[in-house]
Design an enzyme around this catalytic site. Structure first.
Site, mmCIF file in Angstrom:
data_model
loop_
_atom_site.group_PDB
_atom_site.id
_atom_site.type_symbol
_atom_site.label_atom_id
_atom_site.label_comp_id
_atom_site.label_asym_id
_atom_site.label_seq_id
_atom_site.Cartn_x
_atom_site.Cartn_y
_atom_site.Cartn_z
ATOM 1 N N ASN A 31 0.696 -1.431 0.170
ATOM 2 C CA ASN A 31 0.090 0.465 -0.008
ATOM 3 C C ASN A 31 0.654 1.062 -0.135
ATOM 4 O OD1 ASN A 31 0.987 0.200 2.551
ATOM 5 N ND2 ASN A 31 -1.085 0.222 4.030
ATOM 6 N N ALA A 80 4.012 -7.434 4.622
ATOM 7 C CA ALA A 80 3.525 -6.217 5.031
ATOM 8 C C ALA A 80 3.546 -6.207 6.000
ATOM 9 C CB ALA A 80 2.500 -5.661 4.114
ATOM 10 N N SER A 123 10.233 -12.022 14.564
ATOM 11 C CA SER A 123 11.121 -11.344 14.802
ATOM 12 C C SER A 123 11.961 -12.101 15.668
ATOM 13 C CB SER A 123 10.779 -9.634 15.573
ATOM 14 O OG SER A 123 11.641 -8.886 15.802
ATOM 15 N N TYR A 148 4.625 -3.708 18.780
ATOM 16 C CA TYR A 148 4.971 -4.379 18.038
ATOM 17 C C TYR A 148 5.071 -6.117 18.060
ATOM 18 C CZ TYR A 148 8.884 -5.899 15.041
ATOM 19 O OH TYR A 148 9.347 -6.263 13.590
ATOM 20 N N LYS A 152 4.031 -10.003 16.633
ATOM 21 C CA LYS A 152 4.682 -10.558 15.652
ATOM 22 C C LYS A 152 4.517 -11.819 16.917
ATOM 23 C CE LYS A 152 6.493 -8.603 12.797
ATOM 24 N NZ LYS A 152 6.234 -8.666 11.670
ATOM 25 N N SER A 219 23.671 8.928 19.848
ATOM 26 C CA SER A 219 23.699 8.421 20.495
ATOM 27 C C SER A 219 23.572 7.352 21.028
ATOM 28 C CB SER A 219 22.283 8.949 21.420
ATOM 29 O OG SER A 219 22.102 10.763 21.716
HETATM 30 P P1 NAD Z 1 9.254 -1.834 6.084
HETATM 31 O O1 NAD Z 1 8.616 -0.685 6.237
HETATM 32 O O2 NAD Z 1 10.428 -1.472 5.416
HETATM 33 O O3 NAD Z 1 8.793 -2.644 4.778
HETATM 34 C C1 NAD Z 1 6.904 -3.010 5.058
HETATM 35 C C2 NAD Z 1 6.092 -3.118 3.501
HETATM 36 O O4 NAD Z 1 4.918 -3.280 4.107
HETATM 37 C C3 NAD Z 1 6.306 -1.008 2.982
HETATM 38 O O5 NAD Z 1 6.836 -1.424 1.452
HETATM 39 C C4 NAD Z 1 5.156 -0.939 3.560
HETATM 40 O O6 NAD Z 1 4.202 0.094 2.435
HETATM 41 C C5 NAD Z 1 4.078 -1.586 3.364
HETATM 42 N N1 NAD Z 1 3.008 -2.188 3.796
HETATM 43 C C6 NAD Z 1 2.583 -1.827 5.724
HETATM 44 N N2 NAD Z 1 1.266 -1.739 5.469
HETATM 45 C C7 NAD Z 1 0.771 -2.457 4.912
HETATM 46 C C8 NAD Z 1 -0.419 -2.947 4.511
HETATM 47 N N3 NAD Z 1 -1.290 -2.811 5.254
HETATM 48 N N4 NAD Z 1 -1.361 -2.878 3.009
HETATM 49 C C9 NAD Z 1 0.073 -3.300 2.116
HETATM 50 N N5 NAD Z 1 1.289 -3.114 2.821
HETATM 51 C C10 NAD Z 1 1.840 -2.664 3.603
HETATM 52 O O7 NAD Z 1 9.898 -2.794 6.657
HETATM 53 P P2 NAD Z 1 11.111 -4.381 6.630
HETATM 54 O O8 NAD Z 1 12.391 -3.187 7.532
HETATM 55 O O9 NAD Z 1 11.317 -4.542 4.662
HETATM 56 O O10 NAD Z 1 9.801 -4.987 7.748
HETATM 57 C C11 NAD Z 1 9.329 -5.939 6.148
HETATM 58 C C12 NAD Z 1 9.090 -7.258 7.224
HETATM 59 O O11 NAD Z 1 9.778 -7.181 8.187
HETATM 60 C C13 NAD Z 1 7.466 -6.475 8.452
HETATM 61 O O12 NAD Z 1 6.672 -6.925 9.503
HETATM 62 C C14 NAD Z 1 9.118 -6.073 9.808
HETATM 63 O O13 NAD Z 1 8.019 -6.135 10.893
HETATM 64 C C15 NAD Z 1 9.168 -7.343 10.048
HETATM 65 N N6 NAD Z 1 10.906 -7.003 10.839
HETATM 66 C C16 NAD Z 1 11.260 -5.838 10.451
HETATM 67 C C17 NAD Z 1 12.507 -6.486 11.047
HETATM 68 C C18 NAD Z 1 14.494 -4.858 10.587
HETATM 69 O O14 NAD Z 1 14.794 -5.022 11.603
HETATM 70 N N7 NAD Z 1 13.473 -4.250 9.565
HETATM 71 C C19 NAD Z 1 13.350 -7.236 12.180
HETATM 72 C C20 NAD Z 1 11.705 -7.945 12.549
HETATM 73 C C21 NAD Z 1 11.049 -7.967 11.942
HETATM 74 C C1 UD1 Z 2 15.025 -2.715 17.599
HETATM 75 C C2 UD1 Z 2 13.429 -3.141 18.546
HETATM 76 C C3 UD1 Z 2 13.308 -4.699 17.837
HETATM 77 C C4 UD1 Z 2 13.075 -4.454 16.242
HETATM 78 C C5 UD1 Z 2 14.352 -4.405 15.725
HETATM 79 C C6 UD1 Z 2 14.107 -4.248 14.102
HETATM 80 C C7 UD1 Z 2 13.363 -1.809 20.581
HETATM 81 C C8 UD1 Z 2 13.895 -2.316 21.733
HETATM 82 N N1 UD1 Z 2 13.823 -3.249 20.357
HETATM 83 O O1 UD1 Z 2 16.104 -3.854 17.834
HETATM 84 O O2 UD1 Z 2 11.655 -4.815 18.445
HETATM 85 O O3 UD1 Z 2 12.635 -6.008 15.969
HETATM 86 O O4 UD1 Z 2 14.887 -3.367 16.056
HETATM 87 O O5 UD1 Z 2 13.311 -2.835 14.239
HETATM 88 O O6 UD1 Z 2 13.380 -0.819 19.932
HETATM 89 N N2 UD1 Z 2 21.292 2.028 19.640
HETATM 90 C C9 UD1 Z 2 21.893 3.334 20.008
HETATM 91 N N3 UD1 Z 2 22.567 4.866 19.897
HETATM 92 C C10 UD1 Z 2 20.553 4.318 18.775
HETATM 93 C C11 UD1 Z 2 19.910 3.618 17.996
HETATM 94 C C12 UD1 Z 2 19.890 2.068 18.468
HETATM 95 O O7 UD1 Z 2 22.993 3.235 20.811
HETATM 96 O O8 UD1 Z 2 20.570 5.407 17.832
HETATM 97 C C13 UD1 Z 2 21.383 0.488 20.170
HETATM 98 C C14 UD1 Z 2 20.458 0.345 20.755
HETATM 99 O O9 UD1 Z 2 20.960 0.465 22.228
HETATM 100 C C15 UD1 Z 2 20.758 -1.367 21.252
HETATM 101 C C16 UD1 Z 2 21.443 -1.449 19.530
HETATM 102 O O10 UD1 Z 2 22.363 0.030 19.266
HETATM 103 O O11 UD1 Z 2 22.535 -2.342 21.472
HETATM 104 C C17 UD1 Z 2 20.659 -2.594 18.334
HETATM 105 O O12 UD1 Z 2 19.094 -1.112 18.234
HETATM 106 P P1 UD1 Z 2 18.672 -1.409 16.972
HETATM 107 O O13 UD1 Z 2 19.079 -1.368 15.786
HETATM 108 O O14 UD1 Z 2 16.605 -0.597 17.529
HETATM 109 O O15 UD1 Z 2 18.112 -2.422 17.468
HETATM 110 P P2 UD1 Z 2 17.347 -3.481 18.937
HETATM 111 O O16 UD1 Z 2 17.224 -2.663 19.255
HETATM 112 O O17 UD1 Z 2 17.903 -4.854 18.140
#
Ligand code: NAD
Ligand code: UD1
Length: 343
Positions: A31, A80, A123, A148, A152, A219
């Site tokens: 979307n 998504a 996740s 969030y 999951k 930070s």
């Molecule tokens: P992202 O936001 O880049 O991708 C998600 C996509 O879903 C986007 O393109 C967004 O436009 C689309 N979207 C959101 N709501 C929607 C809806 N209602 N209908 C259709 N499309 C929709 O995020 P990402 O980092 O690529 O993550 C992808 C998936 O992996 C997510 O489910 C996220 O929770 C999961 N995930 C991500 C991380 C991370 O660190 N990036 C970690 C663990 C799990």
């Molecule tokens: C975070 C989310 C987790 C999610 C993941 C992917 C929290 C508590 N956890 O994971 O649920 O699945 O992102 O989206 O938000 N850090 C800094 N400075 C910053 C940002 C991060 O020091 O500006 C540190 C954090 O304290 C951590 C590490 O960097 O130790 C990684 O952080 P981040 O990239 O946000 O990932 P997670 O916390 O592991």
């Protein structure tokens, strides 16, 4: 044809590219709430192949039915969703609606259409804080600390239950739950990468936006954890390795004799601290990252990394790229695209 929901996003676009490279036909449903079609145009440019894009919402069940009727979909990779932890605390209704209700709409449409293979983006956050790293798939899910993470864990449980209930029917749901650790990096072309809206919450995009001059300094959230240098330790995984993990999961599902509900960690199995990542970025890219030490962030753990043997053994997949690759590819993407996909 593979339906990729959220395929225009960060992980989705990298996975679509790997699918096209592996000769799959791909249909993306997104979307565009957190993405731009530019990512998909670039995926076509890199791969030299075409994909099909439909702009739509996973909660629109009528739209999903049309999609499943119009295209020969064999399997679904479901990215998504909404993913900002802090925002989920402010807007739980939206997060449960998109992540949980949206997943239910998708599964209902799949079942109606007789499509049975589903890969779900979960996740490492579902392990909670109770168990010590390395996190193993056999551990029970822990207590999640924000909507969030809870969304999951809920979808994992819902898919597990639907798999169990459909096991002895004509159309059993075959599910793979992939628990991602910390995806970072970008495709080595520098054409696609992570493009967060507003100020990034996660470490790697924050570092790269400091490097490119969009933010003044990083930070570091806490330098008094019980880790080698006091900063938080995480399992960073290159997004291209992560994308390939989805292909490995899909290929296994296509060879499954019986429907399963399988869980795999997608991580490197190695921990890297905040200071180590900052220094690797500086050293590899020849840029300075100004930083200050700030208080710990609520909800953060000291150490989080994956047990990787199960994915290695059953999916024949393991990470190949190093932290150097991750920081170098992140910087290539960010420096070539200082404003992300916006021109
Ligand atoms: P992202 O936001 O880049 O991708 C998600 C996509 O879903 C986007 O393109 C967004 O436009 C689309 N979207 C959101 N709501 C929607 C809806 N209602 N209908 C259709 N499309 C929709 O995020 P990402 O980092 O690529 O993550 C992808 C998936 O992996 C997510 O489910 C996220 O929770 C999961 N995930 C991500 C991380 C991370 O660190 N990036 C970690 C663990 C799990
Ligand atoms: C975070 C989310 C987790 C999610 C993941 C992917 C929290 C508590 N956890 O994971 O649920 O699945 O992102 O989206 O938000 N850090 C800094 N400075 C910053 C940002 C991060 O020091 O500006 C540190 C954090 O304290 C951590 C590490 O960097 O130790 C990684 O952080 P981040 O990239 O946000 O990932 P997670 O916390 O592991």
């Amino acid at each position: 044809m593979i339906l990729v929901t959220g395929g225009a996003g960060y992980i989705g676009s990298h996975t679509v590219l790997e699918l096209l490279n592996d000769n799959y036909k791909v249909l993306v449903l997104d979307n565009l709430s957190n993405a731009s079609v530019e990512s998909l145009q670039r995926v076509e440019q890199i791969s030299g192949r075409k994909l099909t894009f439909v702009q739509g919402d996973i909660r629109d069940e009528a739209g999903l039915h049309e999609l499943f009727s119009a295209y020969p979909i064999e399997a679904v990779i479901h990215f998504a969703g909404l993913k900002a932890v802090g925002e989920s605390v402010e807007k739980p209704t939206e997060y449960y609606d998109v992540n949980v209700n949206g997943s239910l709409c998708l599964v209902r449409a799949m079942q109606k259409a007789g499509v049975s293979k589903l890969v779900f983006s979960s996740s490492a956050t579902v392990y909670g804080e109770e168990a010590p790293a390395p996190y193993k798939e056999s551990m029970p899910r822990g207590t999640t600390t924000n909507p969030y993470g809870t969304s999951k864990a809920m979808v994992e449980q819902i898919l597990t239950d639907i798999h169990a209930a459909s096991k002895n029917t004509a159309n059993p749901l075959d599910v793979t739950l992939l628990r991602y650790f910390n995806p970072i990096g970008a495709h080595e072309s520098g054409l696609i990468g992570e493009d967060p809206q507003g100020i990034p919450n996660n470490l790697m995009p924050y570092i790269s936006q400091v490097a490119v001059g969009r933010l003044p300094e990083l930070s570091v959230f806490g330098d008094d954890y019980e880790t080698s240098d006091g900063s938080g330790v995480r399992d960073y995984i290159h997004v291209v390795d992560l994308a390939k993990g989805h292909l490995a999961a899909l290929n296994k599902m296509f060879s499954n004799k019986e429907a399963e509900c399988a869980i795999y960690n997608l991580g490197s199995g190695k921990g890297t601290s905040v200071f180590e990542l900052v220094h690797a970025f500086e050293h590899e890219n020849g840029v300075k990252i100004p930083y200050k030490v700030a208080p710990r962030r609520a909800g953060d753990l000291a150490t989080c990394y994956a047990a990787v043997d199960k994915a290695a053994k059953e999916l024949n997949w393991r990470t190949e790229k190093t932290i150097k690759d991750m920081v170098r590819d992140t910087w290539r993407w960010q420096s070539n695209n200082p404003n992300g996909y916006k021109k």
